[in-house]
Scaffold this motif. Structure first.
Motif, PDB file in Angstrom:
ATOM      1  N   LEU A  58      64.873   3.160 -41.846  1.00  0.00           N
ATOM      2  CA  LEU A  58      65.764   3.079 -40.696  1.00  0.00           C
ATOM      3  C   LEU A  58      66.290   4.464 -40.386  1.00  0.00           C
ATOM      4  O   LEU A  58      66.518   5.262 -41.273  1.00  0.00           O
ATOM      5  N   GLY A  59      66.485   4.734 -39.144  1.00  0.00           N
ATOM      6  CA  GLY A  59      67.002   6.011 -38.682  1.00  0.00           C
ATOM      7  C   GLY A  59      67.240   5.884 -37.203  1.00  0.00           C
ATOM      8  O   GLY A  59      67.798   4.908 -36.758  1.00  0.00           O
ATOM      9  N   ASP A  70      71.744   0.890 -40.657  1.00  0.00           N
ATOM     10  CA  ASP A  70      71.555  -0.332 -41.424  1.00  0.00           C
ATOM     11  C   ASP A  70      71.002  -1.471 -40.566  1.00  0.00           C
ATOM     12  O   ASP A  70      70.836  -2.579 -41.038  1.00  0.00           O
ATOM     13  N   THR A  71      70.740  -1.173 -39.297  1.00  0.00           N
ATOM     14  CA  THR A  71      70.296  -2.215 -38.370  1.00  0.00           C
ATOM     15  C   THR A  71      69.239  -1.670 -37.427  1.00  0.00           C
ATOM     16  O   THR A  71      69.409  -0.596 -36.857  1.00  0.00           O
ATOM     17  N   ARG A 101      70.085  -8.499 -34.415  1.00  0.00           N
ATOM     18  CA  ARG A 101      69.812  -7.943 -35.746  1.00  0.00           C
ATOM     19  C   ARG A 101      69.335  -9.106 -36.591  1.00  0.00           C
ATOM     20  O   ARG A 101      69.934 -10.182 -36.573  1.00  0.00           O
ATOM     21  N   VAL A 102      68.263  -8.928 -37.355  1.00  0.00           N
ATOM     22  CA  VAL A 102      67.786 -10.003 -38.219  1.00  0.00           C
ATOM     23  C   VAL A 102      68.645 -10.040 -39.481  1.00  0.00           C
ATOM     24  O   VAL A 102      68.911  -9.009 -40.094  1.00  0.00           O
ATOM     25  N   GLU A 103      69.130 -11.229 -39.818  1.00  0.00           N
ATOM     26  CA  GLU A 103      69.943 -11.418 -41.011  1.00  0.00           C
ATOM     27  C   GLU A 103      69.141 -12.060 -42.131  1.00  0.00           C
ATOM     28  O   GLU A 103      69.311 -11.718 -43.289  1.00  0.00           O
ATOM     29  N   GLU A 104      68.278 -13.013 -41.784  1.00  0.00           N
ATOM     30  CA  GLU A 104      67.521 -13.744 -42.798  1.00  0.00           C
ATOM     31  C   GLU A 104      66.280 -14.340 -42.163  1.00  0.00           C
ATOM     32  O   GLU A 104      66.281 -14.714 -40.997  1.00  0.00           O
ATOM     33  N   ILE A 105      65.213 -14.425 -42.958  1.00  0.00           N
ATOM     34  CA  ILE A 105      63.999 -15.129 -42.537  1.00  0.00           C
ATOM     35  C   ILE A 105      63.706 -16.171 -43.606  1.00  0.00           C
ATOM     36  O   ILE A 105      63.786 -15.891 -44.799  1.00  0.00           O
ATOM     37  N   VAL A 169      70.732   1.714 -35.738  1.00  0.00           N
ATOM     38  CA  VAL A 169      72.146   2.050 -35.682  1.00  0.00           C
ATOM     39  C   VAL A 169      72.839   1.660 -36.986  1.00  0.00           C
ATOM     40  O   VAL A 169      72.324   0.845 -37.742  1.00  0.00           O
ATOM     41  N   ASP A 170      74.009   2.215 -37.201  1.00  0.00           N
ATOM     42  CA  ASP A 170      74.824   1.857 -38.357  1.00  0.00           C
ATOM     43  C   ASP A 170      75.960   0.972 -37.866  1.00  0.00           C
ATOM     44  O   ASP A 170      76.877   1.423 -37.208  1.00  0.00           O
ATOM     45  N   LEU A 171      75.870  -0.310 -38.193  1.00  0.00           N
ATOM     46  CA  LEU A 171      76.900  -1.267 -37.808  1.00  0.00           C
ATOM     47  C   LEU A 171      77.826  -1.586 -38.979  1.00  0.00           C
ATOM     48  O   LEU A 171      78.655  -2.487 -38.894  1.00  0.00           O
ATOM     49  N   GLU A 172      77.650  -0.855 -40.073  1.00  0.00           N
ATOM     50  CA  GLU A 172      78.447  -1.061 -41.284  1.00  0.00           C
ATOM     51  C   GLU A 172      78.414  -2.522 -41.726  1.00  0.00           C
ATOM     52  O   GLU A 172      79.435  -3.143 -41.980  1.00  0.00           O
TER      53      GLU A 172
END
Length: 175
Positions: A58-59, A70-71, A101-105, A169-172
């Motif tokens: 990620l970047g 982180d996203t 943003r994907v949280e879980e698959i 992006v960084d969404l913390e």
């Protein structure tokens, strides 16, 4: 020809009979890859191609320098050629977004997606993504930042024909 002048058959290989030709589950594979990349989020060298959803780590997808992220923000396109929309709470009733943003698959290509709040350059919420029931692409183009919402949606990734990665992006996000 402007985007608004295109027929659905001109967009993403979608035909009028609601067939996208995506029988291989490519959207599912891409969203799985995004999740894996988000989970790893490690430092690495810059890559020459910066527009693919499969780029690690990620970047920033748009710039050659890698930044903390982180996203991986992405959109989904349904089989009709329309951007998939999700709802989030708050912001004076302006609560529609096309960013996720994907949280879980889990299971056979089901995913939990976090709806992301679209923000302008000054970090105010983009409030007119929907105009008379249609997406306002001019407003959509003003999105420069995203914030996390508390709204999540569970989807069957087989129901989508395309995925487009927008930015890292960084969404913390707490892991």
């Amino acid at each position: 020809m402007g985007f608004e002048d295109m027929e659905s058959s001109d967009v993403l290989g979608v035909d009028r009979n609601n067939h996208c030709g995506c029988t291989s589950g490519c959207v599912c594979q891409v969203v799985r890859a995004i999740k894996d990349i988000q989970d790893e989020a490690v430092e690495d060298e810059c890559l020459s191609c910066t527009s693919s959803c499969f780029i690690e780590p990620l970047g920033d997808l748009a710039l050659p320098t890698r930044e903390r992220a982180d996203t991986r923000v992405f959109t989904l396109t349904n089989k009709d050629g329309d951007l998939f929309k999700g709802l989030f709470r708050g912001h004076d009733g302006k609560c529609v977004s096309v960013y996720f943003r994907v949280e879980e698959i889990f299971d056979n290509c089901c995913a939990t997606l976090r709806v992301l709040i679209p923000l302008k350059k000054d970090r105010t919420t983009v409030v007119k993504i929907m105009n008379n029931g249609k997406i306002d692409y001019e407003e959509l183009c003003s999105v420069r930042h995203w914030a996390r919402s508390n709204s999540c949606i569970t989807v069957d990734l087989h129901c989508f024909c395309a995925v487009q990665c927008i930015a890292d992006v960084d969404l913390e996000i707490c892991e």
